[in-house]
Write a protein that holds these residues in place. Structure first.
Motif, PDB file in Angstrom:
ATOM      1  N   SER A 215       0.837  -1.193   0.000  1.00  0.00           N
ATOM      2  CA  SER A 215       0.000   0.000   0.000  1.00  0.00           C
ATOM      3  C   SER A 215       0.880   1.254   0.000  1.00  0.00           C
ATOM      4  N   ARG A 216       1.957   1.220   0.764  1.00  0.00           N
ATOM      5  CA  ARG A 216       2.921   2.318   0.826  1.00  0.00           C
ATOM      6  C   ARG A 216       3.498   2.603  -0.541  1.00  0.00           C
ATOM      7  N   ASP A 217       3.927   1.521  -1.210  1.00  0.00           N
ATOM      8  CA  ASP A 217       4.516   1.683  -2.531  1.00  0.00           C
ATOM      9  C   ASP A 217       3.526   2.278  -3.517  1.00  0.00           C
ATOM     10  N   MET A 218       2.253   1.931  -3.320  1.00  0.00           N
ATOM     11  CA  MET A 218       1.227   2.430  -4.226  1.00  0.00           C
ATOM     12  C   MET A 218       0.758   3.815  -3.805  1.00  0.00           C
ATOM     13  N   GLY A 219       1.358   4.355  -2.758  1.00  0.00           N
ATOM     14  CA  GLY A 219       0.987   5.691  -2.310  1.00  0.00           C
ATOM     15  C   GLY A 219      -0.262   5.693  -1.450  1.00  0.00           C
ATOM     16  N   GLY A 220      -0.600   4.539  -0.869  1.00  0.00           N
ATOM     17  CA  GLY A 220      -1.820   4.442  -0.066  1.00  0.00           C
ATOM     18  C   GLY A 220      -1.681   5.057   1.322  1.00  0.00           C
ATOM     19  N   THR A 221      -2.800   5.471   1.870  1.00  0.00           N
ATOM     20  CA  THR A 221      -2.793   6.033   3.225  1.00  0.00           C
ATOM     21  C   THR A 221      -3.629   5.174   4.172  1.00  0.00           C
ATOM     22  N   GLY A 222      -4.386   4.228   3.632  1.00  0.00           N
ATOM     23  CA  GLY A 222      -5.250   3.399   4.476  1.00  0.00           C
ATOM     24  C   GLY A 222      -6.519   4.116   4.908  1.00  0.00           C
ATOM     25  N   LEU A 223      -6.811   5.263   4.267  1.00  0.00           N
ATOM     26  CA  LEU A 223      -8.012   6.006   4.659  1.00  0.00           C
ATOM     27  C   LEU A 223      -9.140   5.918   3.631  1.00  0.00           C
ATOM     28  N   GLY A 224      -8.781   5.542   2.397  1.00  0.00           N
ATOM     29  CA  GLY A 224      -9.757   5.584   1.306  1.00  0.00           C
ATOM     30  C   GLY A 224     -11.064   4.844   1.580  1.00  0.00           C
ATOM     31  N   LEU A 225     -10.966   3.603   2.016  1.00  0.00           N
ATOM     32  CA  LEU A 225     -12.184   2.813   2.232  1.00  0.00           C
ATOM     33  C   LEU A 225     -12.942   3.251   3.478  1.00  0.00           C
TER      34      LEU A 225
END
Ligand code: ADP
Length: 260
Positions: A215-225
């Motif tokens: 998720s980090r590599d994909m630029g994710g923050t874990g907040l979207g869902l």
């Protein structure tokens, strides 16, 4: 449960009885705990990139700057972490905007399918760049729902963006809308990496990620869902996901039909 007891006196000041008031404070406690957890989570998420940025900057200043290759690598990491920090701040601002709007918004009758079409078309280029086919399988009619169109657009944007993020090249994403007597159900189906059964219920929690590194590599923050769930709850709908690990995920949300 909290109990308040007050004496009940007559005119002469003699005790005539007591009044006992029972307050249900579990709800208040629960809210307080959620707030504290949220602040803890956010602080942790903000601290991680800041620590990395500080660490690499210090190493550079301590002399690593003299080596061109190391310099390039470290600045690359600093750039990545700065991007992450800025996305995190953007997501937090979105959340606070939603909170504010929730109190001030009046929902209007809008056409669900029109919002699905316009949001998908905004992400068409992004899908093509990732070599993913994004297609719509929609009926030719209107599907009225009582909603805020910006919020619905944000829901669809997050779901489609995730589908693109977690689907390898040459994959497919299909969007469909079903209806029952009372509800519409929007499906965002992908042929991506899938979600393990034990994580399926948890992906809608704030900062929950199946694979942190990925998720980090994909630029994710874990907040979207968590934003998706929050917005759909607000509209009186439900969210969920079905998935087969390694084959794909089908995210869905329902919305009550507007009764005109
Ligand atoms: P992130 O910013 O990490 O993508 P989200 O809240 O949008 O955060 O999603 C939470 C987690 O759910 C992701 O980290 C990923 O593990 C998983 N996930 C979300 N969408 C998909 C999908 N379409 N396919 C596979 N996994 C997904």
């Amino acid at each position: 449960l909290e109990v308040t007891i007050s004496p009940f006196l007559d005119e002469k000041g003699h005790l005539n009885g007591v009044v006992a008031v029972l307050h249900d404070i579990t709800q208040i406690r629960k809210l307080e705990r959620m707030r504290t957890e949220f602040v803890d989570n956010v602080s942790h998420e903000l601290k991680t990139p800041v620590t990395a940025i500080k660490g690499f900057t210090e190493t550079l200043l301590d002399g690593a700057m003299d080596e061109r290759e190391t310099c390039r690598e470290f600045i690359g990491i600093i750039d990545q972490e700065t991007g992450r920090l800025s996305r995190l701040i953007q997501d937090l601002l979105d959340l606070s905007r939603i909170e504010h709007k929730r109190v001030n918004t009046r929902l209007k009758i809008v056409d669900l399918l029109a919002i699905v079409r316009s949001t998908a078309s905004k992400l068409q280029g992004h899908a093509e760049n990732s070599d993913i086919e994004l297609s719509l399988d929609l009926q030719e009619k209107t599907m009225p729902v009582k909603a805020d169109s910006d919020m619905l657009e944000q829901v669809l944007f997050n779901l489609i963006e995730n589908a693109i993020k977690y689907t390898p090249a040459q994959g497919r994403i299909t969007i469909e809308v079903d209806e029952t007597e009372k509800n519409y159900t929007v499906w965002v189906r992908d042929t991506g990496i899938g979600i393990p059964p034990e994580d399926r219920n948890r992906v809608f929690e704030r900062f929950y990620r199946v694979d942190k590194a990925r998720s980090r590599d994909m630029g994710g923050t874990g907040l979207g869902l968590s934003i998706v769930k929050h917005l759909i709850d607000f509209h009186g709908g439900t969210v969920g996901v079905e998935s087969t690990l390694g084959q794909g995920s089908n995210f869905y949300f329902t919305l009550p039909k507007a009764n005109n």
